[in-house]
Motif scaffolding. Structure first.
Motif, PDB file in Angstrom:
ATOM      1  N   ASP A 273      12.807 -50.377 117.742  1.00  0.00           N
ATOM      2  CA  ASP A 273      11.626 -51.119 117.409  1.00  0.00           C
ATOM      3  C   ASP A 273      10.287 -50.174 117.653  1.00  0.00           C
ATOM      4  OD1 ASP A 273      13.145 -53.168 116.517  1.00  0.00           O
ATOM      5  OD2 ASP A 273      12.380 -54.710 117.656  1.00  0.00           O
TER       6      ASP A 273
ATOM      7  N   LYS B  18      10.665 -50.539 112.310  1.00  0.00           N
ATOM      8  CA  LYS B  18      12.183 -50.269 112.803  1.00  0.00           C
ATOM      9  C   LYS B  18      12.841 -49.227 112.112  1.00  0.00           C
ATOM     10  CE  LYS B  18      13.598 -55.208 113.492  1.00  0.00           C
ATOM     11  NZ  LYS B  18      13.662 -55.224 114.728  1.00  0.00           N
TER      12      LYS B  18
ATOM     13  N   ASP C 191      18.384 -51.104 120.024  1.00  0.00           N
ATOM     14  CA  ASP C 191      19.286 -51.811 119.635  1.00  0.00           C
ATOM     15  C   ASP C 191      20.493 -51.530 120.677  1.00  0.00           C
ATOM     16  OD1 ASP C 191      21.841 -52.963 118.527  1.00  0.00           O
ATOM     17  OD2 ASP C 191      21.274 -52.643 116.478  1.00  0.00           O
TER      18      ASP C 191
ATOM     19  N   ARG D 206      11.769 -51.899 121.812  1.00  0.00           N
ATOM     20  CA  ARG D 206      13.034 -52.435 121.885  1.00  0.00           C
ATOM     21  C   ARG D 206      14.180 -51.532 121.246  1.00  0.00           C
ATOM     22  NH1 ARG D 206      16.507 -54.740 118.613  1.00  0.00           N
ATOM     23  NH2 ARG D 206      18.142 -56.197 119.316  1.00  0.00           N
TER      24      ARG D 206
ATOM     25  N   ASN E  61      23.463 -51.390 120.402  1.00  0.00           N
ATOM     26  CA  ASN E  61      24.723 -50.875 119.847  1.00  0.00           C
ATOM     27  C   ASN E  61      24.315 -49.628 119.155  1.00  0.00           C
ATOM     28  OD1 ASN E  61      26.428 -53.000 120.416  1.00  0.00           O
ATOM     29  ND2 ASN E  61      25.502 -54.341 118.855  1.00  0.00           N
ATOM     30  N   SER E  62      23.362 -49.131 119.219  1.00  0.00           N
ATOM     31  CA  SER E  62      22.747 -47.959 118.715  1.00  0.00           C
ATOM     32  C   SER E  62      23.090 -46.646 119.144  1.00  0.00           C
ATOM     33  CB  SER E  62      21.196 -48.180 118.328  1.00  0.00           C
ATOM     34  OG  SER E  62      20.642 -47.986 119.369  1.00  0.00           O
TER      35      SER E  62
ATOM     36  N   GLY F  64      17.528 -47.824 114.742  1.00  0.00           N
ATOM     37  CA  GLY F  64      17.915 -48.729 116.006  1.00  0.00           C
ATOM     38  C   GLY F  64      16.939 -49.176 116.933  1.00  0.00           C
TER      39      GLY F  64
END
Length: 495
Positions: A404, A399, A431, A429, A433-434, A402
């Protein structure tokens, strides 16, 4: 002491009367003095209109082909009740069965203008489209069949030729670069098919980008421009063509005072090429670019946002032999500053094919100057990149920022349809909210570089991010490719 206030008031009153008298005198002088002619504007546009109107033509473009079938007979399964009734009904209307079909005819109306008395006419490409019948209709009612000499979709221009019995009234291109915001201009054209119409206004703005193509640099005017004005000329007060009316911004379909014209400084060269060659011959550098915003500039170590960021270098393009690389920022071309990414395509396209041009670019804060021999854009667009490479790492996941991240495996290539020749680290992936999500990075994207250094594993990404943190960087500049291999730079906040 009691008399001072009275005396003071008397003095004030006297001064007030003197000031009032002075204001009255100044006002009288101001009212009496005539305004400069430039402030009043022209008393009439009649002389100018008389001078140029006969050079403006209406363009009728028609496409004939195929057949008309406005209402095709519905497809009914055999034996359907009323099948015979439906068939008879459509036959009587000439729209079904064995009835002959009328040729389909589509037509459009626009404007144009004569630039050579022998019969050369300029209009918009979208006015003629794919028409196989083009007619120029002159101010005196004369109708002449027109031949297409060449067209250019990028600037929306087309050049036609007619064969007149006598020399035609022609107009010349002026210098649109000399136009100032607020200068008077007039538009002449064929709005809504009404025939020659004149409208007047001013230059509202320069260098407008309306997302119509790579060379957007329109003149904006409030002179009334409507449907049918397309291809018509925009004149300055000297009777010179400084623009070619091509688009309007309107929620109603009619003029709301926001019209756009292709500047003559861009159009004249293209028109000359279409006349001589029947096609355009634009310069080609062989790079794909994107803009530099403040965050990207900070990540690149630039003092301010400027220039054009190289997001791709064509393997067979002119920039490749001089060593230009992804991540370079072009700041000067042929002696002219590249203030933004929008400037560069226009500069390159306007430069003659084969010319040796000096290019200045920045790489990791260091300025480099190189000389490149420009190719031809049209040739470059035909070239296909056949480079292939394969190489897959063992799957590793981490990670960062933000995201993956995973090394690319055959399974991930299939899952996200990633091109075989793409190398880097795949995003599995994001995030929501990133900062990466805000920049529209998504699963299946491939990170190729971090901070202008190549990465081949998730560990490389985290290592580069940590190094940027230690250097005090607030953001990391990522080179990201989508599954199809189209790359872009993205500046992501380091948290």
């Amino acid at each position: 002491m009691a008399g001072f206030p009275t005396l003071s008031m008397s003095l004030v009153a006297t001064k007030a009367r003197r000031v009032a008298s002075a204001i009255a005198i100044v006002s009288a002088v101001t009212l009496a003095a005539p305004l400069p002619a430039s402030a009043r504007g022209p008393e009439s546009f009649a002389d100018l209109a008389d001078q140029v109107t006969d050079a403006v033509v209406n363009i009728s473009a028609a496409t004939t082909g195929g057949t008309t079938r406005e209402r095709a007979m519905p497809q009914l399964p055999p034996g359907t009740p009323f099948e015979d009734l439906f068939e008879e009904f459509f036959k009587r209307r000439g729209q079904g069965g064995d009835a002959p079909q009328a040729p389909r005819r589509a037509s459009s109306l626009g404007s144009g203008f004569v630039i050579d008395s022998t019969g050369i006419i300029v209009t918009n490409n979208h006015v003629i489209g794919e028409a196989n019948e083009i007619t120029a209709i002159f101010n005196d009612g004369t109708r002449l069949k027109a031949e297409l000499l060449g067209k250019d979709a990028k600037l929306d221009l087309a050049v036609l030729k007619v064969k007149p019995d006598k020399p035609l009234k022609a107009v010349k291109f002026g210098d649109s670069d000399k136009l100032r915001i607020g200068d008077w201009v007039i538009a002449i054209g064929n709005p809504f098919g009404l025939g020659g119409s004149v409208s007047a206004g001013i230059v509202s703005a320069h260098n407008r980008n309306i997302d119509q193509g790579p060379y957007d640099n329109y003149i904006q005017t409030d002179a009334a421009i409507n449907r049918g004005n397309s291809g018509g000329p925009l004149f300055n007060m000297a009777g010179e063509v400084v623009g070619i009316n091509t688009a309007i911004l309107s929620p109603t379909g009619g003029s709301v005072g926001i019209g756009f014209a292709v500047p003559s400084s861009m159009a004249a060269t293209v028109v000359d090429q279409l006349r001589e060659f029947g096609e355009t011959r634009r310069g080609w550098l062989g790079v794909r670019i994107q803009g530099v915003d403040d965050q990207t500039a900070e990540a690149l170590g630039l003092e301010k946002a400027r220039g054009a960021l190289v997001a791709g270098v064509d393997e067979k393009g002119p920039a490749k032999p001089i060593g230009m690389e992804i991540g370079d920022v072009i700041v000067k071309f042929d002696g002219k500053d590249v203030k933004s990414a929008r400037d560069l395509p226009r500069m390159v396209a306007a430069t003659p094919v084969g010319k040796d041009v000096e290019v200045v670019y920045l790489r990791k804060g260091k300025e480099t100057t190189a000389t490149v021999k420009l190719g031809r854009l049209e040739d470059g667009e035909k070239q296909a990149n056949l480079a292939k490479d394969s190489g897959v790492e063992k799957p590793v996941a981490r990670k960062a920022l933000g995201l993956d991240l995973s090394s690319i495996t055959d399974d991930l290539r299939r899952r996200y349809s990633i091109k075989d020749d793409l190398k880097g680290v795949v995003v599995t992936r994001v995030d929501p909210n990133s900062s990466a999500a805000d920049k529209r990075i998504q699963s299946g994207d491939v990170i190729m570089e971090v901070g202008q250094e190549s990465v081949s594993s998730p560990a490389d990404v985290t290592k580069r991010v940590e190094a940027l943190k230690k250097d005090g960087k607030k953001s990391a500049l990522l080179l990201v490719a989508n599954a199809q291999g189209e790359v872009r730079f993205v500046a992501v906040t380091i948290e």
